[in-house]
Enzyme design. Structure first.
Site, PDB file in Angstrom:
ATOM      1  N   SER A 137      62.675 -27.530 -32.592  1.00 46.59           N
ATOM      2  CA  SER A 137      62.532 -26.371 -33.481  1.00 46.59           C
ATOM      3  C   SER A 137      61.191 -26.498 -34.177  1.00 46.59           C
ATOM      4  O   SER A 137      60.639 -27.604 -34.290  1.00 46.59           O
ATOM      5  CB  SER A 137      63.659 -26.372 -34.518  1.00 46.59           C
ATOM      6  OG  SER A 137      63.377 -25.484 -35.589  1.00 46.59           O
ATOM      7  N   TYR A 151      68.915 -30.802 -40.978  1.00 44.15           N
ATOM      8  CA  TYR A 151      68.630 -30.171 -39.686  1.00 44.15           C
ATOM      9  C   TYR A 151      67.200 -30.476 -39.249  1.00 44.15           C
ATOM     10  O   TYR A 151      66.953 -30.859 -38.098  1.00 44.15           O
ATOM     11  CB  TYR A 151      68.844 -28.662 -39.772  1.00 44.15           C
ATOM     12  CG  TYR A 151      68.418 -27.935 -38.519  1.00 44.15           C
ATOM     13  CD1 TYR A 151      69.176 -28.021 -37.352  1.00 44.15           C
ATOM     14  CD2 TYR A 151      67.245 -27.183 -38.483  1.00 44.15           C
ATOM     15  CE1 TYR A 151      68.779 -27.370 -36.189  1.00 44.15           C
ATOM     16  CE2 TYR A 151      66.850 -26.521 -37.331  1.00 44.15           C
ATOM     17  CZ  TYR A 151      67.616 -26.623 -36.189  1.00 44.15           C
ATOM     18  OH  TYR A 151      67.217 -25.989 -35.036  1.00 44.15           O
TER      19      TYR A 151
END
Length: 284
Positions: A137, A151
């Site tokens: 990401s 995360y």
């Protein structure tokens, strides 16, 4: 006649993984795809035929992953492209999230991918070829997202081990690309893919704002087209000189350049003092 590469894709029942699998199958490419529930996977993909091998896999269990890799080789004879796509988002400040919540996110996003790499590499190493795409990401390159620290940490971990993996396996003819997408219009921000803390702390007003922004405002409005993202990944997997880092989306590029500029600014501002740390006798 060109032989199609065999793909092994995790987390294939939704998101970028699902779009990727559907595109590959439509082009006549053999695909082994995994999900926790095989019926959900079959229904989502909507394809039946010898090119598609749906597999129910618990990525947190190495033996389950190993069985899936073995079944893929038995079915298709080889594996050429491994896509570590499975994972989920985790919102919440570092103080709010419990040890169990943080570890679960790491178990799936990090250790699940490592289980796949560990079990697939003997196949790729024996073949002296292959390509591993680890879907991280932009949150694995910049952590400037309040409420997404855990995360981001899982995705920073993926970026880090991908760089090391690339150096380790190059001698075997295996390539590695870490994919760092921005916001794409998938189910990633829905309840089934984005976990929230069980015990919220009221004082974290900024975290709640960011959490609400992702759940209510950004969800369904992301500018990234998953179909185009899948096209880019397929092209990269077929390229003779694929990138080590693949940033996907204009937003990903903008955030990456902003991080690079900030790091450069810090380097330059503190260079004189921060590099004055050698022993006197060893200074240049």
């Amino acid at each position: 006649m060109e032989t199609k590469k065999v793909w092994f894709v995790t987390g294939a029942s939704k998101g970028l993984g699902l779009t990727l699998v559907q595109k590959l199958l439509a082009s006549g490419t053999p695909v082994a795809a995994t999900s926790r529930t095989i019926n959900e996977l079959k229904q989502a993909v909507g394809y039946e035929g010898p090119l598609f091998l749906p597999l129910a896999v618990d990525l947190k269990t190495e033996s389950s992953v190993g069985e899936a890799v073995t079944k893929t080789v038995e079915t298709f004879g080889r594996i050429d492209v491994v896509v570590n796509n499975a994972g989920y988002g985790m919102a919440g400040s570092l103080e709010e999230l419990s040890d169990a919540e943080a570890r679960e996110n790491f178990d799936v996003n990090v250790f699940g991918a490592l289980n796949v790499i560990r079990t697939a590499m003997p196949v790729l190493r024996k073949q002296r070829s292959g390509h591993i795409l680890n879907i991280a990401s932009i949150g694995g390159f910049t952590g400037a997202f309040p409420g997404f620290g855990i995360y981001c940490a899982t995705k920073f971990a993926m970026v880090g081990f991908s760089e090391s993996l690339a150096a380790e396996v190059a001698a075997f003819g295996v390539k590695v690309t870490v994919v760092e997408p921005g916001y794409f219009r998938t189910q990633f921000l829905t309840a089934g893919s984005l976990a929230v803390p069980k015990n919220e702390i009221a004082e974290y007003e900024e975290v709640r704002k960011v959490q609400s922004l992702h759940q209510n405002d950004l969800n369904g409005q992301q500018t990234g087209d998953p179909e185009k993202a899948a096209d880019v990944m397929i092209r990269v997997a077929n390229d003779e000189n694929p990138p080590m880092h693949l940033f996907l989306g204009q937003d990903s590029y903008d955030l990456a350049y902003a991080k690079i500029d900030q790091v450069k600014k810090d380097l330059e501002a503190w260079e004189e003092l921060a590099t004055s740390t050698a022993f006197e006798s060893e200074k240049a």
